[in-house]
Design a protein around this motif. Structure first.
Motif, PDB file in Angstrom:
ATOM      1  N   ARG A   1       0.794  -1.227   0.000  1.00 35.62           N
ATOM      2  CA  ARG A   1       0.000   0.000   0.000  1.00 35.62           C
ATOM      3  C   ARG A   1       0.834   1.289   0.000  1.00 35.62           C
ATOM      4  N   PHE A   2       1.834   1.370   0.896  1.00 36.18           N
ATOM      5  CA  PHE A   2       2.649   2.595   0.943  1.00 36.18           C
ATOM      6  C   PHE A   2       3.191   2.936  -0.451  1.00 36.18           C
ATOM      7  N   TRP A   3       3.712   1.892  -1.111  1.00 36.39           N
ATOM      8  CA  TRP A   3       4.409   2.127  -2.387  1.00 36.39           C
ATOM      9  C   TRP A   3       3.420   2.386  -3.509  1.00 36.39           C
ATOM     10  N   ASP A   4       2.234   1.776  -3.388  1.00 33.86           N
ATOM     11  CA  ASP A   4       1.175   2.086  -4.355  1.00 33.86           C
ATOM     12  C   ASP A   4       0.781   3.560  -4.239  1.00 33.86           C
ATOM     13  N   VAL A   5       0.697   4.048  -3.010  1.00 39.51           N
ATOM     14  CA  VAL A   5       0.322   5.449  -2.804  1.00 39.51           C
ATOM     15  C   VAL A   5       1.436   6.360  -3.337  1.00 39.51           C
ATOM     16  N   VAL A   6       2.681   5.962  -3.129  1.00 42.84           N
ATOM     17  CA  VAL A   6       3.805   6.741  -3.657  1.00 42.84           C
ATOM     18  C   VAL A   6       3.667   6.871  -5.173  1.00 42.84           C
ATOM     19  N   ASP A   7       3.370   5.757  -5.849  1.00 43.24           N
ATOM     20  CA  ASP A   7       3.233   5.790  -7.307  1.00 43.24           C
ATOM     21  C   ASP A   7       1.992   6.571  -7.742  1.00 43.24           C
ATOM     22  N   LYS A   8       0.896   6.366  -7.029  1.00 44.21           N
ATOM     23  CA  LYS A   8      -0.353   7.018  -7.405  1.00 44.21           C
ATOM     24  C   LYS A   8      -0.224   8.538  -7.346  1.00 44.21           C
ATOM     25  N   HIS A   9       0.387   9.049  -6.302  1.00 46.45           N
ATOM     26  CA  HIS A   9       0.449  10.507  -6.129  1.00 46.45           C
ATOM     27  C   HIS A   9       1.823  11.096  -6.441  1.00 46.45           C
ATOM     28  N   LYS A  10       2.711  10.280  -6.966  1.00 47.62           N
ATOM     29  CA  LYS A  10       4.061  10.732  -7.354  1.00 47.62           C
ATOM     30  C   LYS A  10       4.772  11.417  -6.185  1.00 47.62           C
ATOM     31  N   VAL A  11       4.816  10.700  -5.085  1.00 40.73           N
ATOM     32  CA  VAL A  11       5.399  11.243  -3.856  1.00 40.73           C
ATOM     33  C   VAL A  11       6.917  11.384  -4.004  1.00 40.73           C
ATOM     34  N   ASN A  12       7.447  12.535  -3.599  1.00 43.48           N
ATOM     35  CA  ASN A  12       8.888  12.780  -3.676  1.00 43.48           C
ATOM     36  C   ASN A  12       9.601  12.496  -2.363  1.00 43.48           C
ATOM     37  N   THR A  13       8.959  12.856  -1.264  1.00 45.48           N
ATOM     38  CA  THR A  13       9.581  12.653   0.050  1.00 45.48           C
ATOM     39  C   THR A  13       8.663  11.801   0.902  1.00 45.48           C
ATOM     40  N   PHE A  14       9.237  10.780   1.523  1.00 47.32           N
ATOM     41  CA  PHE A  14       8.457   9.828   2.298  1.00 47.32           C
ATOM     42  C   PHE A  14       9.070   9.714   3.685  1.00 47.32           C
ATOM     43  N   TYR A  15       8.261  10.003   4.699  1.00 46.69           N
ATOM     44  CA  TYR A  15       8.768  10.107   6.081  1.00 46.69           C
ATOM     45  C   TYR A  15       7.964   9.169   6.955  1.00 46.69           C
ATOM     46  N   THR A  16       8.598   8.154   7.549  1.00 51.78           N
ATOM     47  CA  THR A  16       7.846   7.157   8.324  1.00 51.78           C
ATOM     48  C   THR A  16       8.633   6.722   9.557  1.00 51.78           C
ATOM     49  N   ALA A  17       8.135   5.709  10.254  1.00 49.73           N
ATOM     50  CA  ALA A  17       8.771   5.239  11.488  1.00 49.73           C
ATOM     51  C   ALA A  17       9.474   3.902  11.250  1.00 49.73           C
ATOM     52  N   PRO A  18      10.577   3.645  11.938  1.00 48.62           N
ATOM     53  CA  PRO A  18      11.311   2.390  11.768  1.00 48.62           C
ATOM     54  C   PRO A  18      10.442   1.152  11.959  1.00 48.62           C
ATOM     55  N   THR A  19       9.478   1.226  12.865  1.00 47.87           N
ATOM     56  CA  THR A  19       8.649   0.048  13.115  1.00 47.87           C
ATOM     57  C   THR A  19       7.908  -0.376  11.848  1.00 47.87           C
ATOM     58  N   ALA A  20       7.462   0.606  11.057  1.00 52.06           N
ATOM     59  CA  ALA A  20       6.775   0.291   9.798  1.00 52.06           C
ATOM     60  C   ALA A  20       7.750  -0.403   8.850  1.00 52.06           C
ATOM     61  N   ILE A  21       8.966   0.130   8.770  1.00 52.72           N
ATOM     62  CA  ILE A  21       9.971  -0.475   7.891  1.00 52.72           C
ATOM     63  C   ILE A  21      10.262  -1.914   8.316  1.00 52.72           C
ATOM     64  N   ARG A  22      10.457  -2.119   9.620  1.00 54.94           N
ATOM     65  CA  ARG A  22      10.783  -3.465  10.093  1.00 54.94           C
ATOM     66  C   ARG A  22       9.649  -4.441   9.811  1.00 54.94           C
ATOM     67  N   SER A  23       8.395  -3.997   9.964  1.00 53.47           N
ATOM     68  CA  SER A  23       7.315  -4.951   9.737  1.00 53.47           C
ATOM     69  C   SER A  23       7.176  -5.243   8.244  1.00 53.47           C
ATOM     70  N   LEU A  24       7.424  -4.249   7.385  1.00 49.34           N
ATOM     71  CA  LEU A  24       7.330  -4.503   5.942  1.00 49.34           C
ATOM     72  C   LEU A  24       8.503  -5.354   5.452  1.00 49.34           C
TER      73      LEU A  24
END
Ligand code: WTA
Length: 645
Positions: free
Chosen positions: A337-360
């Motif tokens: 989902r995160f990456w689909d949203v990045v592609d859908k809205h052409k996101v340039n900067t993405f700011y999240t929490a390590p816990t999300a990264i570790r679970s993905l």
């Protein structure tokens, strides 16, 4: 710890706002003459009446007082909305992406103006005046932002309560802030599941009555409306105009209260004010994310946390940015989902929490690699230490080895980012938050308060004030002084441990107090303990953190039952449910160990150090146990420890 170095990519060094040389020059200037530096930076926002005083700060015990730009007047909502209208009325201010991927919309600055003005007029029509506290308990929908900016517009002080908190937690916050209005929605929507927000507010209001509840319609779900108290937002909005003049606010007038957990007692109401806060979040947003006009910026936090306040709402909007607001969760409807949203809205900067990264990370590379992510240029991390393994994965798999990562260290109390790489200026070391932002003077001290020089490890303090700093604990200035300025006189104590390496890079090692960081959320062990002992079968409880592969830290609870009560799996489940009810799901204990006794000193003090070591599986490092009243307790604890991860 990893010492691999990632150089600044050549293209970045050319195009970014800051290079290494510029950073060094500006940083030196900010420390040498803070008044001059911040006098200049203050101009990045519009003032109704300009300031002549820049900084008026005392960290003296008993006299702590922090003021920035104190004789200037301005309005935060004016700065985030009105001042952009001449050039950006048609530009998108907010991209909203719903929980369901088929739902999204764009709100221009022109529309934002009308929406915020309407919301402000609805607040006024319902009796809110300058200085009043308004509680906001909302899902991640644009109306949450409108409500915050509407409060700022008329000079009301918002207190946003995260939508995952329980009715009891809401009630405590309503009471502490003496707030007479709650803004909520019928229901929230997360991962396809409904969250009963209005019902939670109803339950909270049983304990902490309020005069008015404004309800935004989100799902259309059936909710009870109490006559004389509850009103529908859309009905109220239909009655008011789309213009509302911004109130002239003093720089030090309160902007918001945000509750956060500490080592003792109930959560504290961290108070932020108007001028300095806005200058600081606007400046950090521009430099840390190297924001350029026209870029799409996405911070995945919830507006219920400080990250959402500063880097979804206030910083980006003050800079006229396009900020993305996401209602859902990273795994719904799929783990891409995160990456689909990045592609859908052409996101340039993405700011999240390590816990999300570790679970993905756990799901492997394919769900990421099936998306393009071509628009991404910068990645960010916040909320907890990021382990080098997760950092490398984020860099290689998500960022295709192309995007720098800004690992930003800061706190609810600091208002904005304090230690961080600057993407065009800073060579990166995975796991290090690297160097201080402008005006920030970090120091490491030992337990006696001695300042450590060079490569060292100690407690992290900040020696000078910065404009985004919290001003007080709402209604309890004494607690403010005791919590942050008593351990090391004349310095702000962060509660974090930290190492500085030979290059002067900072590596945050985690909390040194009784706060644990679960999935990037702060939790006071005392809060969870008090929830546990409020259960009729529990006599005593001690809570500590332990290393958790995904959450960073998990919650480990040692529970002693009342004489005659029996432990069981069913009771374990019941206790978890009890804590969820008392505080909210984020406080659920991961492991509960029933303990006939807790390790105590002869004077009856629980020895948490020992409990922490047992929870961490470090039995050989228990240290001195000779002061224990009953050493046999420890053997029992070790023999019955719970399995983890
Ligand atoms: C931790 C969130 C390591 C730290 C903005 C701090 C971090 C607490 C980082 C504040 C980071 C935050 N590296 N640790 N980049 N960012 N922390 O108030 O322990 O929710 O004291 O603010 O999170 O959490 P808070």
């Amino acid at each position: 710890m990893s010492e691999k170095i990632y150089e600044v990519p050549a293209a970045w060094a050319k195009k970014a706002h800051l290079t290494d040389a510029k950073y060094k020059k500006m940083y030196a200037a900010s420390i040498k003459d803070p008044d001059k530096f911040w006098a200049e930076q203050g101009k990045r926002i519009d003032w109704f009446k300009p300031y002549s005083k820049v900084r008026n700060v005392s960290y003296k015990p008993g006299k702590v007082s922090i003021k920035w730009y104190e004789d200037g007047t301005t309005n935060v909502s004016y700065n985030c909305v009105d001042r952009h209208l001449a050039t950006r009325a048609k530009q998108t201010a907010i991209i909203w992406e719903g929980d369901d991927p088929s739902e999204s919309k764009k709100i221009s600055y022109g529309q934002l103006y009308t929406e915020v003005c309407k919301f402000a007029n609805v607040l006024k029509a319902n009796g809110v005046k300058k200085g009043d506290r308004v509680t906001i308990y909302m899902p991640m929908i644009p109306e949450a932002t409108y409500a915050m900016l509407a409060c700022a517009r008329i000079g009301a002080v918002h207190s946003v309560v995260f939508g995952g908190f329980s009715p009891d937690s809401i009630a405590n916050r309503i009471e502490d802030a003496t707030s007479e209005m709650v803004i909520t929605a019928d229901e929230g929507l997360r991962g396809g599941r409904k969250v009963p927000l209005k019902a939670n507010v109803d339950a909270a209001a049983e304990k902490a009555p309020v005069k008015t509840v404004i309800v935004v319609k989100r799902t259309g779900g059936d909710v009870a409306m109490k006559d004389g108290r509850d009103v529908w937002y859309h009905e109220e909005a239909a009655k008011v105009s789309g213009h509302c003049p911004p109130a002239e606010m003093k720089a030090e007038d309160p902007l918001f209260i945000l509750y956060t957990s500490g080592s003792t007692g109930k959560p504290k109401g961290v108070l932020h004010t108007t001028g300095g806060y806005l200058v600081y979040v606007a400046m950090t947003h521009q430099y840390v994310f190297d924001y350029h006009d026209g870029e799409i910026y996405w911070c995945t936090a919830d507006v219920g946390w400080v990250t959402g306040h500063s880097y979804i709402v206030y910083g980006p909007l003050a800079n006229g940015a396009t900020t993305l607001m996401f209602e859902g969760i990273p795994t719904y409807p799929t783990i891409s989902r995160f990456w689909d949203v990045v592609d859908k809205h052409k996101v340039n900067t993405f700011y999240t929490a390590p816990t999300a990264i570790r679970s993905l990370m756990g799901a492997g590379e394919e769900p990421v690699k099936r998306t393009k992510r071509k628009s991404l240029r910068l990645l960010g991390s916040v909320g907890e230490p990021i382990n080098p393994e997760a950092w490398e994965w984020y860099h290689r798999v998500v960022g295709d080895d192309r995007c720098p990562i800004v690992d930003t260290w800061w706190q609810t109390e600091t208002g904005g980012i304090m230690i961080t790489p600057l993407p065009g200026a800073t060579r990166l070391k995975p796991g290090s938050a690297t160097r201080p932002f402008f005006g920030v003077k970090p120091e490491l001290v030992d337990a006696e308060g001695k300042v450590l020089e060079g490569a060292a490890e100690g407690n992290l303090v900040i020696a000078e004030s910065w404009p985004g700093q919290m001003r007080t604990v709402y209604g309890d200035h004494k607690r403010f002084e005791e919590t942050y300025f008593s351990a090391y006189p004349n310095k702000y104590f962060t509660g974090d441990g930290c190492r500085r390496d030979a290059d002067g890079y900072y590596w945050i090692t985690g909390r040194v107090d009784d706060v644990i960081n679960v999935s990037g959320h702060r939790m006071g062990t005392a809060e969870v303990e008090s929830a546990l002992v409020s259960h009729p079968m529990v006599s005593e409880a001690a809570v500590v953190g332990y290393p958790h592969d995904i959450k960073g830290q998990g919650i480990y609870a040692y529970v002693t039952l009342m004489t005659g009560e029996k432990s069981s799996e069913a009771l374990r489940k019941e206790l978890v449910a009890h804590v969820r009810k008392e505080i909210g799901p984020i406080a659920s204990p991961d492991l509960i160990q029933f303990a006939p006794g807790l390790p105590k000193t002869r004077s009856g003090k629980i020895m948490r150090r020992i409990l922490r070591k047992i929870a961490e599986d470090e039995f050989s490092a228990l240290g001195d146990t000779s002061t224990l009243a009953d050493p046999a307790v420890v053997d029992d604890l070790i023999a019955n420890r719970q399995n983890k991860r």
